[in-house]
Motif scaffolding. Structure first.
Motif, PDB file in Angstrom:
ATOM      1  N   ALA A 123     -28.752  52.753 -49.038  1.00 53.87           N
ATOM      2  CA  ALA A 123     -28.599  52.776 -47.577  1.00 53.87           C
ATOM      3  C   ALA A 123     -28.539  54.221 -47.083  1.00 53.87           C
ATOM      4  O   ALA A 123     -29.141  54.563 -46.061  1.00 53.87           O
ATOM      5  N   GLY A 124     -27.818  55.078 -47.824  1.00 54.59           N
ATOM      6  CA  GLY A 124     -27.736  56.486 -47.452  1.00 54.59           C
ATOM      7  C   GLY A 124     -29.098  57.162 -47.503  1.00 54.59           C
ATOM      8  O   GLY A 124     -29.456  57.944 -46.608  1.00 54.59           O
ATOM      9  N   LEU A 125     -29.878  56.852 -48.536  1.00 56.14           N
ATOM     10  CA  LEU A 125     -31.212  57.432 -48.655  1.00 56.14           C
ATOM     11  C   LEU A 125     -32.107  56.959 -47.505  1.00 56.14           C
ATOM     12  O   LEU A 125     -32.896  57.739 -46.952  1.00 56.14           O
ATOM     13  N   ALA A 126     -31.977  55.682 -47.150  1.00 57.22           N
ATOM     14  CA  ALA A 126     -32.719  55.163 -45.996  1.00 57.22           C
ATOM     15  C   ALA A 126     -32.298  55.883 -44.716  1.00 57.22           C
ATOM     16  O   ALA A 126     -33.124  56.151 -43.837  1.00 57.22           O
ATOM     17  N   GLY A 127     -31.016  56.227 -44.622  1.00 56.21           N
ATOM     18  CA  GLY A 127     -30.515  56.960 -43.468  1.00 56.21           C
ATOM     19  C   GLY A 127     -31.127  58.346 -43.373  1.00 56.21           C
ATOM     20  O   GLY A 127     -31.453  58.825 -42.269  1.00 56.21           O
ATOM     21  N   VAL A 128     -31.311  59.008 -44.498  1.00 53.82           N
ATOM     22  CA  VAL A 128     -31.936  60.337 -44.510  1.00 53.82           C
ATOM     23  C   VAL A 128     -33.385  60.244 -44.028  1.00 53.82           C
ATOM     24  O   VAL A 128     -33.849  61.066 -43.230  1.00 53.82           O
ATOM     25  N   VAL A 129     -34.104  59.221 -44.500  1.00 50.50           N
ATOM     26  CA  VAL A 129     -35.496  59.026 -44.073  1.00 50.50           C
ATOM     27  C   VAL A 129     -35.560  58.745 -42.570  1.00 50.50           C
ATOM     28  O   VAL A 129     -36.402  59.301 -41.855  1.00 50.50           O
ATOM     29  N   LEU A 130     -34.664  57.888 -42.082  1.00 48.36           N
ATOM     30  CA  LEU A 130     -34.640  57.565 -40.651  1.00 48.36           C
ATOM     31  C   LEU A 130     -34.331  58.802 -39.812  1.00 48.36           C
ATOM     32  O   LEU A 130     -34.943  59.026 -38.764  1.00 48.36           O
ATOM     33  N   LEU A 131     -33.390  59.612 -40.266  1.00 52.17           N
ATOM     34  CA  LEU A 131     -33.039  60.833 -39.548  1.00 52.17           C
ATOM     35  C   LEU A 131     -34.224  61.788 -39.500  1.00 52.17           C
ATOM     36  O   LEU A 131     -34.504  62.397 -38.464  1.00 52.17           O
ATOM     37  N   SER A 132     -34.925  61.908 -40.616  1.00 51.81           N
ATOM     38  CA  SER A 132     -36.089  62.782 -40.669  1.00 51.81           C
ATOM     39  C   SER A 132     -37.177  62.304 -39.713  1.00 51.81           C
ATOM     40  O   SER A 132     -37.857  63.115 -39.075  1.00 51.81           O
ATOM     41  N   ARG A 133     -37.333  60.988 -39.612  1.00 53.26           N
ATOM     42  CA  ARG A 133     -38.386  60.432 -38.745  1.00 53.26           C
ATOM     43  C   ARG A 133     -38.028  60.559 -37.270  1.00 53.26           C
ATOM     44  O   ARG A 133     -38.875  60.856 -36.435  1.00 53.26           O
ATOM     45  N   SER A 134     -36.768  60.315 -36.935  1.00 54.23           N
ATOM     46  CA  SER A 134     -36.359  60.341 -35.526  1.00 54.23           C
ATOM     47  C   SER A 134     -36.161  61.756 -35.007  1.00 54.23           C
ATOM     48  O   SER A 134     -36.360  62.028 -33.824  1.00 54.23           O
ATOM     49  N   GLY A 135     -35.736  62.673 -35.883  1.00 54.67           N
ATOM     50  CA  GLY A 135     -35.506  64.051 -35.470  1.00 54.67           C
ATOM     51  C   GLY A 135     -34.230  64.257 -34.687  1.00 54.67           C
ATOM     52  O   GLY A 135     -33.976  65.342 -34.165  1.00 54.67           O
ATOM     53  N   SER A 136     -33.411  63.213 -34.600  1.00 54.12           N
ATOM     54  CA  SER A 136     -32.156  63.310 -33.856  1.00 54.12           C
ATOM     55  C   SER A 136     -31.158  62.306 -34.428  1.00 54.12           C
ATOM     56  O   SER A 136     -31.508  61.146 -34.657  1.00 54.12           O
ATOM     57  N   ALA A 137     -29.929  62.758 -34.664  1.00 55.23           N
ATOM     58  CA  ALA A 137     -28.884  61.873 -35.196  1.00 55.23           C
ATOM     59  C   ALA A 137     -28.114  61.239 -34.047  1.00 55.23           C
ATOM     60  O   ALA A 137     -27.633  61.938 -33.159  1.00 55.23           O
ATOM     61  N   GLN A 138     -28.013  59.907 -34.096  1.00 51.46           N
ATOM     62  CA  GLN A 138     -27.279  59.187 -33.059  1.00 51.46           C
ATOM     63  C   GLN A 138     -26.400  58.129 -33.696  1.00 51.46           C
ATOM     64  O   GLN A 138     -26.800  57.474 -34.663  1.00 51.46           O
ATOM     65  N   SER A 139     -25.222  57.958 -33.129  1.00 52.82           N
ATOM     66  CA  SER A 139     -24.282  56.965 -33.663  1.00 52.82           C
ATOM     67  C   SER A 139     -24.758  55.541 -33.429  1.00 52.82           C
ATOM     68  O   SER A 139     -24.265  54.600 -34.064  1.00 52.82           O
ATOM     69  N   THR A 140     -25.700  55.372 -32.514  1.00 52.01           N
ATOM     70  CA  THR A 140     -26.243  54.036 -32.234  1.00 52.01           C
ATOM     71  C   THR A 140     -27.384  53.665 -33.169  1.00 52.01           C
ATOM     72  O   THR A 140     -27.962  52.582 -33.037  1.00 52.01           O
ATOM     73  N   ALA A 141     -27.701  54.549 -34.103  1.00 52.20           N
ATOM     74  CA  ALA A 141     -28.811  54.285 -35.019  1.00 52.20           C
ATOM     75  C   ALA A 141     -28.516  53.082 -35.902  1.00 52.20           C
ATOM     76  O   ALA A 141     -27.373  52.841 -36.301  1.00 52.20           O
ATOM     77  N   ALA A 142     -29.556  52.316 -36.191  1.00 50.02           N
ATOM     78  CA  ALA A 142     -29.500  51.212 -37.164  1.00 50.02           C
ATOM     79  C   ALA A 142     -28.531  50.095 -36.780  1.00 50.02           C
ATOM     80  O   ALA A 142     -27.997  49.419 -37.652  1.00 50.02           O
ATOM     81  N   VAL A 143     -28.306  49.879 -35.494  1.00 48.39           N
ATOM     82  CA  VAL A 143     -27.491  48.729 -35.062  1.00 48.39           C
ATOM     83  C   VAL A 143     -28.262  47.443 -35.380  1.00 48.39           C
ATOM     84  O   VAL A 143     -29.419  47.283 -34.983  1.00 48.39           O
ATOM     85  N   GLY A 144     -27.649  46.527 -36.097  1.00 52.38           N
ATOM     86  CA  GLY A 144     -28.313  45.289 -36.491  1.00 52.38           C
ATOM     87  C   GLY A 144     -29.284  45.440 -37.649  1.00 52.38           C
ATOM     88  O   GLY A 144     -29.932  44.474 -38.058  1.00 52.38           O
ATOM     89  N   PHE A 145     -29.361  46.645 -38.197  1.00 53.81           N
ATOM     90  CA  PHE A 145     -30.301  46.934 -39.286  1.00 53.81           C
ATOM     91  C   PHE A 145     -30.043  46.048 -40.502  1.00 53.81           C
ATOM     92  O   PHE A 145     -30.979  45.610 -41.174  1.00 53.81           O
ATOM     93  N   GLU A 146     -28.769  45.779 -40.774  1.00 52.06           N
ATOM     94  CA  GLU A 146     -28.420  45.013 -41.973  1.00 52.06           C
ATOM     95  C   GLU A 146     -29.028  43.612 -41.955  1.00 52.06           C
ATOM     96  O   GLU A 146     -29.433  43.083 -42.994  1.00 52.06           O
ATOM     97  N   PHE A 147     -29.125  43.014 -40.764  1.00 51.90           N
ATOM     98  CA  PHE A 147     -29.668  41.658 -40.686  1.00 51.90           C
ATOM     99  C   PHE A 147     -31.183  41.652 -40.913  1.00 51.90           C
ATOM    100  O   PHE A 147     -31.723  40.702 -41.499  1.00 51.90           O
ATOM    101  N   GLU A 148     -31.870  42.703 -40.480  1.00 50.88           N
ATOM    102  CA  GLU A 148     -33.302  42.797 -40.744  1.00 50.88           C
ATOM    103  C   GLU A 148     -33.552  42.998 -42.237  1.00 50.88           C
ATOM    104  O   GLU A 148     -34.510  42.435 -42.793  1.00 50.88           O
TER     105      GLU A 148
END
Length: 323
Positions: free
Chosen positions: A228-253
């Motif tokens: 999950a942490g590694l996925a977070g690094v990839v998502l951060l790299s893609r979005s270019g901005s860190a937000q606390s609202t990131a990945a809401v509901g991600f676990e269900f997908e």
């Protein structure tokens, strides 16, 4: 022939999905969109590996979305506000994510809290921690080199520039493939994988046969946290901005990807190849609906139906086996 269709049904569904979306919108199978899909599914695929391990032992991990958000904020904070080296910030973030997984394992294995409650508590705690650290504000401005995890392609260094499509493959897609290879090796070639299946099939029998079930749960939830942490690094790299609202509901997908790929919610059954197909189906489904201008709310309904159908098929299959 019937056996072939049964064993490869998930891949046939994927092919049918591609054909339907390509018929309604030819842009779906364009080179640019295929590359875009590979970027979109990369963090789903990486996170699904850890979730596969968890569901194989009849567990659940609802905390992965919050782990991703916290990794986003912590990694960005270390790079931007603390001036830390990019690679060191990533390593620190992954260690933190893994320790959160260990905490989940401790609550489930040692304290005896049901996995649903333990990981939901972690989800709430660490989502709150991400807000406390960021103050609810986005963090941006990190080095362009951080794009290596999601934005860069293989032709970045000019090595594959003359090889056409090969050079356009995103590095995050390569990273996802590597993670799937590692996940498959763990399940199919290591004794850890045999233990995972055994615990999911019958936890008490596994304990009696000498498997240290609690230690395995620690390991499994730690792996879930790491991926999950590694996925977070990839998502951060893609979005270019860190937000606390990131990945809401991600676990269900991610759960939908795993269950759709044939991993039984009752534990003990599932293959990594099926999970790969599940990830591709959900990623393509999301992309296809966006291209067809389907509203976000309708997409939520469709994904919910897919999850319900996948779990329903699994439950009916279990009933037939017990009759």
């Amino acid at each position: 022939m019937a056996r072939f269709f049964k064993q490869n049904a998930i891949w046939l569904v994927f092919i049918l999905e591609i054909a339907i979306f390509a018929y309604f919108n030819p842009r779906f199978v364009s080179l640019g969109n295929i590359i875009n899909i590979s970027r979109q599914v990369s963090y789903y695929g990486i996170a699904s590996i850890g979730m596969t391990f968890v569901i194989l032992i009849a567990g659940i991990d609802l905390s992965i979305g919050s782990i991703i958000a916290l990794v986003n904020v912590v990694c960005a904070y270390l790079m931007v506000n603390a001036g830390m080296n990019m690679w060191l910030a990533v390593i620190v973030s992954l260690i933190m994510a893994t320790l959160i997984g260990v905490l989940n394992g401790w609550m489930v294995a040692t304290i005896g809290i049901p996995a649903l409650i333990a990981t939901f508590a972690s989800q709430t705690i660490f989502r709150g921690c991400s807000y406390l650290l960021s103050g609810g504000l986005p963090i941006a401005g990190f080095t362009p080199d951080f794009g290596i995890f999601a934005r860069w392609t293989l032709d970045r260094w000019g090595i594959f520039e003359s090889m056409g499509f090969v050079g356009l493959i995103p590095i995050c897609a390569i990273l996802m493939v590597i993670c799937f290879v590692i996940g498959s090796f763990i399940l199919n070639k290591s004794y850890f994988g045999r233990y995972f299946y055994a615990i999911g099939g019958n936890e008490e029998a596994s304990e009696l046969s000498g498997i240290r079930v609690n230690r395995m749960k620690y390991l499994i939830y730690a792996l879930s946290g790491f991926f999950a942490g590694l996925a977070g690094v990839v998502l951060l790299s893609r979005s270019g901005s860190a937000q606390s609202t990131a990945a809401v509901g991600f676990e269900f997908e991610v759960i939908t990807c795993v269950v759709l790929g044939g991993v039984s919610v009752s534990g003990g059954i599932g293959r990594m190849s099926g999970v790969i197909a599940g990830v591709l189906i959900i990623g393509s489904l999301t992309n296809g609906m966006i291209l067809m201008d389907v509203s976000e709310y309708t997409q939520m309904v469709v994904k919910g139906v897919v999850l319900a159908v996948a779990v329903g098929i699994d439950c009916m299959s279990k009933k037939r086996q017990t009759v």
